[in-house]
Design a protein around this motif. Structure first.
Motif, short mmCIF file in Angstrom:
data_model
loop_
_atom_site.label_atom_id
_atom_site.label_comp_id
_atom_site.label_asym_id
_atom_site.label_seq_id
_atom_site.Cartn_x
_atom_site.Cartn_y
_atom_site.Cartn_z
N VAL A 83 0.85 -1.19 0.00
CA VAL A 83 0.00 0.00 0.00
C VAL A 83 0.89 1.24 0.00
CG1 VAL A 83 -1.80 1.26 1.23
CG2 VAL A 83 -1.79 -1.24 1.27
N GLY A 84 0.57 2.16 -0.89
CA GLY A 84 1.26 3.45 -0.93
C GLY A 84 0.28 4.57 -0.64
N CYS A 85 0.67 5.51 0.22
CA CYS A 85 -0.22 6.60 0.62
C CYS A 85 0.45 7.95 0.38
CB CYS A 85 -0.59 6.49 2.10
SG CYS A 85 -1.45 4.97 2.55
N ILE A 86 -0.24 8.83 -0.33
CA ILE A 86 0.17 10.23 -0.43
C ILE A 86 -0.51 10.98 0.70
CG2 ILE A 86 0.13 12.31 -1.84
CD1 ILE A 86 0.11 10.58 -4.30
N LEU A 87 0.29 11.65 1.53
CA LEU A 87 -0.26 12.35 2.68
C LEU A 87 -0.54 13.81 2.35
CD1 LEU A 87 1.98 10.78 5.46
CD2 LEU A 87 -0.14 9.90 4.43
N GLU A 88 -1.25 14.49 3.21
CA GLU A 88 -1.69 15.84 2.92
C GLU A 88 -0.55 16.85 2.83
OE1 GLU A 88 -4.37 17.01 5.96
OE2 GLU A 88 -2.87 16.94 7.57
N ASP A 89 0.60 16.54 3.42
CA ASP A 89 1.74 17.45 3.32
C ASP A 89 2.59 17.18 2.07
OD1 ASP A 89 2.88 15.06 3.99
OD2 ASP A 89 4.05 15.82 5.71
N SER A 105 4.06 14.27 1.32
CA SER A 105 4.96 13.13 1.53
C SER A 105 4.27 11.85 1.06
CB SER A 105 5.37 13.02 2.99
OG SER A 105 4.24 12.83 3.82
N TYR A 106 5.08 10.79 0.95
CA TYR A 106 4.57 9.51 0.48
C TYR A 106 5.18 8.40 1.32
CZ TYR A 106 3.99 5.46 -2.65
OH TYR A 106 3.68 4.23 -3.18
N LYS A 118 8.93 2.32 2.87
CA LYS A 118 9.63 3.33 2.08
C LYS A 118 8.97 4.68 2.32
CE LYS A 118 10.91 0.06 -1.58
NZ LYS A 118 10.82 -0.25 -3.03
N TYR A 119 9.80 5.74 2.26
CA TYR A 119 9.27 7.07 2.56
C TYR A 119 9.88 8.10 1.62
CZ TYR A 119 8.30 11.38 5.15
OH TYR A 119 7.91 12.64 5.51
N ARG A 120 9.05 9.03 1.20
CA ARG A 120 9.51 10.16 0.39
C ARG A 120 9.07 11.44 1.08
NH1 ARG A 120 6.41 10.54 -4.77
NH2 ARG A 120 5.11 11.93 -3.50
N ALA A 121 10.02 12.29 1.39
CA ALA A 121 9.73 13.54 2.10
C ALA A 121 8.99 14.52 1.19
CB ALA A 121 11.03 14.16 2.60
N PRO A 122 8.27 15.48 1.75
CA PRO A 122 7.58 16.48 0.93
C PRO A 122 8.55 17.27 0.05
CG PRO A 122 6.84 16.58 3.22
CD PRO A 122 8.02 15.67 3.18
N GLY A 123 8.17 17.49 -1.22
CA GLY A 123 8.98 18.29 -2.12
C GLY A 123 10.16 17.58 -2.73
N HIS A 172 13.27 6.59 0.08
CA HIS A 172 14.26 6.05 1.01
C HIS A 172 13.63 4.93 1.83
CE1 HIS A 172 17.15 9.32 0.29
NE2 HIS A 172 16.10 10.14 0.31
N ALA A 173 14.43 3.92 2.10
CA ALA A 173 13.96 2.85 2.98
C ALA A 173 13.77 3.41 4.38
CB ALA A 173 14.95 1.69 2.99
#
Length: 227
Positions: A139-145, A147-148, A175-180, A185-186
């Motif tokens: 599952v992948g989630c795009i958050l309101e700020d 980020s992913y 896995k995480y992707r910071a806003p912008g 990244h793991a």
């Protein structure tokens, strides 16, 4: 509410099988919030049916084994006198019949509560359980700020309401992707809890299935959507 011990016992006898049915159905399916009238009706209706079936089976047993079952005719004719003389036998039979009614209710709930109708499901239930039951998709989630976050689905709130006041639990590999940013990244943790209120979009990747099973799943999904 009953004001005597006898009334309380009768209330428990009447409602216990139906309550068993409702509790087991809730555990095996999507959590629903029916109106008090509808929930009370389900409890009473199930209790009456299972206890009626139990009494019918008891009548059959009485006809086949009169020496091993209480004499209902004498109980009706003699009342308290017969009950005092055979209180232990009557007590054990009463408990056994009540437990048998609860077992019937539990069996009915187990047989009918696996898959609620699509109209009673939330979008999360459809994605995580309806189409591929028993699987743990990615599952992948795009958050309101902006980020992913991505991970394997571990648990989710099974409420039938698509409410923002619930959570989704993902486990490794995370896995995480910071806003912008564009780089993933793991995430060096075992699990993450995400509030539905913060999720803007959700993507689900199911495990590969054979072509025949995939077509059957697609047909089932289309039929559920049409209904």
């Amino acid at each position: 509410m009953p004001t005597t011990v006898t009334g309380l016992v009768l209330l428990v006898v009447l409602l216990l099988p139906g309550l068993t049915f409702v509790i087991i159905r809730e555990r095996r399916g999507s959590e629903r919030r029916p109106t008090p009238f509808r929930e009370t009706g389900a409890v009473v209706f199930c209790s009456v049916l299972t206890e009626l079936a139990t009494l019918i089976l008891f009548a059959v047993a009485r006809g086949l084994m009169p020496g091993l079952t209480p004499d209902v005719g004498r109980l009706v004719r003699e009342g308290a006198d017969y009950a005092r003389d055979h209180y232990a036998e009557l007590g054990w039979w009463a408990v056994a019949l009540l437990l048998f009614s609860c077992a019937l209710a539990a069996t009915a709930a187990a047989l009918t509560g696996d898959r609620p109708h699509a109209s009673a499901m939330s979008a999360w239930w459809v994605m995580f359980d309806r189409w591929f039951p028993g699987e743990s998709p990615i599952v992948g989630c795009i958050l309101e700020d902006g980020s992913y976050i991505e991970g394997r689905q571990a648990s989710f709130n099974v409420s039938s309401d698509d409410s923002p006041d619930r959570d989704l639990v993902l486990v490794e590999p995370l896995k995480y992707r910071a806003p912008g940013t564009t780089e993933m990244h793991a995430f060096p943790w075992g699990a993450a809890c995400i509030s539905a209120r913060r999720i803007v979009a959700m993507f689900v990747s199911y495990p590969p299935v054979p072509e025949g099973e995939a077509e059957a799943a697609a047909t089932q999904a289309s039929a559920s959507a049409a209904s």
